[in-house]
Design a protein around this motif. Structure first.
Motif, PDB file in Angstrom:
ATOM      1  N   THR A   7       0.940  -1.264   0.005  1.00 16.63           N
ATOM      2  CA  THR A   7      -0.026   0.127   0.178  1.00 16.63           C
ATOM      3  C   THR A   7       0.952   1.349   0.112  1.00 16.63           C
ATOM      4  N   VAL A 212     -16.254   3.398   0.577  1.00 13.34           N
ATOM      5  CA  VAL A 212     -15.284   2.168   0.008  1.00 13.34           C
ATOM      6  C   VAL A 212     -15.985   1.588  -0.976  1.00 13.34           C
ATOM      7  N   GLY A 214     -15.448  -1.298  -4.363  1.00 13.39           N
ATOM      8  CA  GLY A 214     -14.677  -2.052  -5.211  1.00 13.39           C
ATOM      9  C   GLY A 214     -15.060  -1.889  -6.767  1.00 13.39           C
ATOM     10  N   VAL A 245     -11.388   0.678  -4.901  1.00 11.75           N
ATOM     11  CA  VAL A 245     -10.360  -0.579  -4.445  1.00 11.75           C
ATOM     12  C   VAL A 245     -10.385  -1.248  -6.030  1.00 11.75           C
ATOM     13  N   GLY A 248     -11.435  -4.909  -6.734  1.00  8.19           N
ATOM     14  CA  GLY A 248     -12.213  -5.059  -5.611  1.00  8.19           C
ATOM     15  C   GLY A 248     -13.734  -5.583  -5.872  1.00  8.19           C
ATOM     16  N   LEU A 252     -14.080  -7.038  -0.980  1.00  5.92           N
ATOM     17  CA  LEU A 252     -12.828  -6.114  -0.884  1.00  5.92           C
ATOM     18  C   LEU A 252     -11.646  -6.880  -0.559  1.00  5.92           C
ATOM     19  N   ARG A 270      -5.451  -6.132  -0.964  1.00  6.55           N
ATOM     20  CA  ARG A 270      -6.718  -5.074  -0.952  1.00  6.55           C
ATOM     21  C   ARG A 270      -7.039  -5.085   0.630  1.00  6.55           C
ATOM     22  N   LEU A 273      -5.098  -2.557   2.284  1.00  7.14           N
ATOM     23  CA  LEU A 273      -5.501  -1.115   1.911  1.00  7.14           C
ATOM     24  C   LEU A 273      -6.668  -0.705   2.456  1.00  7.14           C
ATOM     25  N   VAL A 274      -7.675  -1.656   2.735  1.00  6.38           N
ATOM     26  CA  VAL A 274      -8.994  -0.998   3.421  1.00  6.38           C
ATOM     27  C   VAL A 274      -8.641  -0.922   4.903  1.00  6.38           C
ATOM     28  N   LEU A 306      -3.206  -0.419  -5.974  1.00  9.43           N
ATOM     29  CA  LEU A 306      -4.432  -0.826  -5.320  1.00  9.43           C
ATOM     30  C   LEU A 306      -5.736  -0.056  -5.158  1.00  9.43           C
ATOM     31  N   GLY A 307      -5.560   1.101  -5.359  1.00  9.75           N
ATOM     32  CA  GLY A 307      -6.642   1.961  -5.420  1.00  9.75           C
ATOM     33  C   GLY A 307      -6.511   3.457  -5.400  1.00  9.75           C
TER      34      GLY A 307
END
Length: 312
Positions: A7, A212, A214, A245, A248, A252, A270, A273-274, A306-307
Motif C-alpha cells: 500500500t 469504500v 470495489g 479498490v 475489488g 474487498l 486489498r 489497503l482497506v 491498489l486503489g
C-alpha cells in the motif's frame, strides 16, 4: 508464490486488544435479546468508538480483519448480531423480515443507549471510552445501517414514509461496498427480495463520511454495475471521501473474515489497503491524528496499483 503490491501507507504501532462476547441487551420488543461483542485496546484513555454493522447474514464474530485492526489502532469496536443473521435463522414468513432494515437501526440505537453498561461489562475498560466520538461503520447491508444513522432516508416499503432515523450521537460514517440509488436501476431480484432498497435518498447526509467501493463489485442488485456502490459518495453532501479498490469485488479482498468462503477476490493487498485507509480515516475524523490520512490522500492517486482516494 503470489506476490501483492504494497500500500505504501503507514499507521500507528498496534496495541494489544481484548474482546468480550456475548454481552446481552434485553430487547423484548425485538423478539430476541441483542447479543453484542466489544473489542478494545488494553491501554489508552478517551478511546473513540466504532459502531459496526455486519452484512446480511453475518454476526458479531465477523469482519475480524477490520475489527482487530481498528481496535489495535486505538478504537473500541462494538458489533451486534442483527436479526438477518444466519445464526438466528428466522423463518421466511417471520413478520419481522420486511422491517429488517429498521430493526438494525434500532439495534444500533439500543447499543448507543447502553454504552455505559457495555463499557462497564468489559474488564479494564470502564472510564476509558469517549462517548462523544462515535463513528458508525458497516459493510453491504450494514453500510445502509450506518448511513441511516447519519441521515440516509429509506422509504419504508410498508408505510411509504421516509423518516429521519439519524442519531446525533454519531459524528461520521464509513460505508463499505454498500447499496446505491434505487428506483428503475434495481434489478427485479432486488425489488422483490430487498424492498428497502427501492428508494434511498442520500441528499440529507451532511456528516463526514468515507465510502469504500470495489471497481469490480458487480452485484445482482443494480443494472449500473460497480459504479452503483459509489452513490453514497456521489449523491450525498458535505465532507466525503471515496476509496475505490482496484479489482475489488464485494468483500474487498476478504474483509469479512480471515478464512471465509464467500470471498471471491481474495487479496491480502486489498485487505491491507482497506484496513489502513479506514483506520487513517477514523483517526482523522475523530481528531486523534491527521498525519496518516493526509499521507493516504497523497499516495493513493490515479496510478496506485491498489486503489484511488478522492475527496469532496
Amino acid at each position: 508464490m503470489s506476490t501483492y503490491p504494497t500500500t505504501g501507507l503507514s499507521g500507528p504501532t498496534p496495541t494489544a486488544t481484548v474482546s468480550v462476547k456475548p454481552l446481552v441487551l434485553h430487547a423484548p420488543q425485538r423478539g430476541a435479546d441483542l447479543h453484542v461483542r466489544v473489542t478494545a485496546p488494553t491501554t489508552g484513555t478517551s478511546l473513540p468508538v466504532v459502531l459496526f454493522a455486519h452484512g446480511f447474514g453475518s454476526d458479531l464474530d465477523g469482519y475480524a480483519p477490520l475489527v482487530d485492526h481498528w481496535a489495535a489502532g486505538g478504537f473500541v469496536v462494538v458489533q451486534a448480531t442483527h436479526l438477518d443473521s444466519k445464526r438466528l435463522a428466522l423463518p421466511a414468513d417471520d413478520p419481522r423480515r420486511p422491517q429488517m432494515w429498521r430493526h438494525r437501526v434500532q439495534d444500533m440505537r439500543r447499543i448507543l443507549d447502553e454504552l455505559t453498561f457495555l463499557e462497564a461489562a468489559v474488564p479494564g475498560l470502564s472510564g476509558r471510552m469517549d462517548h462523544s466520538r462515535i463513528v458508525a461503520a458497516g459493510h453491504s447491508f450494514g453500510g445502509q445501517t450506518a448511513g441511516i444513522l447519519v441521515g440516509l432516508r429509506v422509504r419504508d416499503p410498508q408505510t411509504g414514509a421516509a423518516e429521519d432515523l439519524s442519531d446525533a450521537r454519531v459524528m461520521a460514517s464509513i460505508q463499505l461496498a454498500t447499496a446505491g440509488k434505487g428506483g428503475d436501476e434495481l434489478t427485479p431480484f432486488a425489488h422483490h427480495h430487498l424492498p428497502w432498497l427501492r428508494d434511498q435518498d442520500f441528499s440529507h447526509i451532511t456528516a463526514p463520511g468515507l465510502v469504500v467501493a470495489g471497481d469490480k463489485d458487480d452485484l445482482p442488485l443494480s443494472t449500473r454495475g460497480p459504479a452503483w456502490t459509489a452513490d453514497p459518495y456521489t449523491l450525498s453532501r458535505g465532507d466525503k471521501s471515496l476509496l475505490t479498490v482496484r479489482g475489488g469485488e464485494h468483500f474487498l479482498g476478504g474483509i469479512s473474515g480471515y478464512h471465509v468462503a464467500e470471498t471471491t477476490d481474495e487479496n491480502p493487498g486489498r485487505v491491507a489497503l482497506v484496513q489502513q485507509v479506514t483506520l487513517a480515516y477514523l483517526r482523522h475524523v475523530t481528531g486523534v491524528d491527521h498525519t496518516d490520512w493526509h499521507h493516504a490522500r497523497t499516495v493513493l492517486t490515479a496510478d496506485h496499483p491498489l486503489g484511488r482516494l478522492e475527496s469532496k
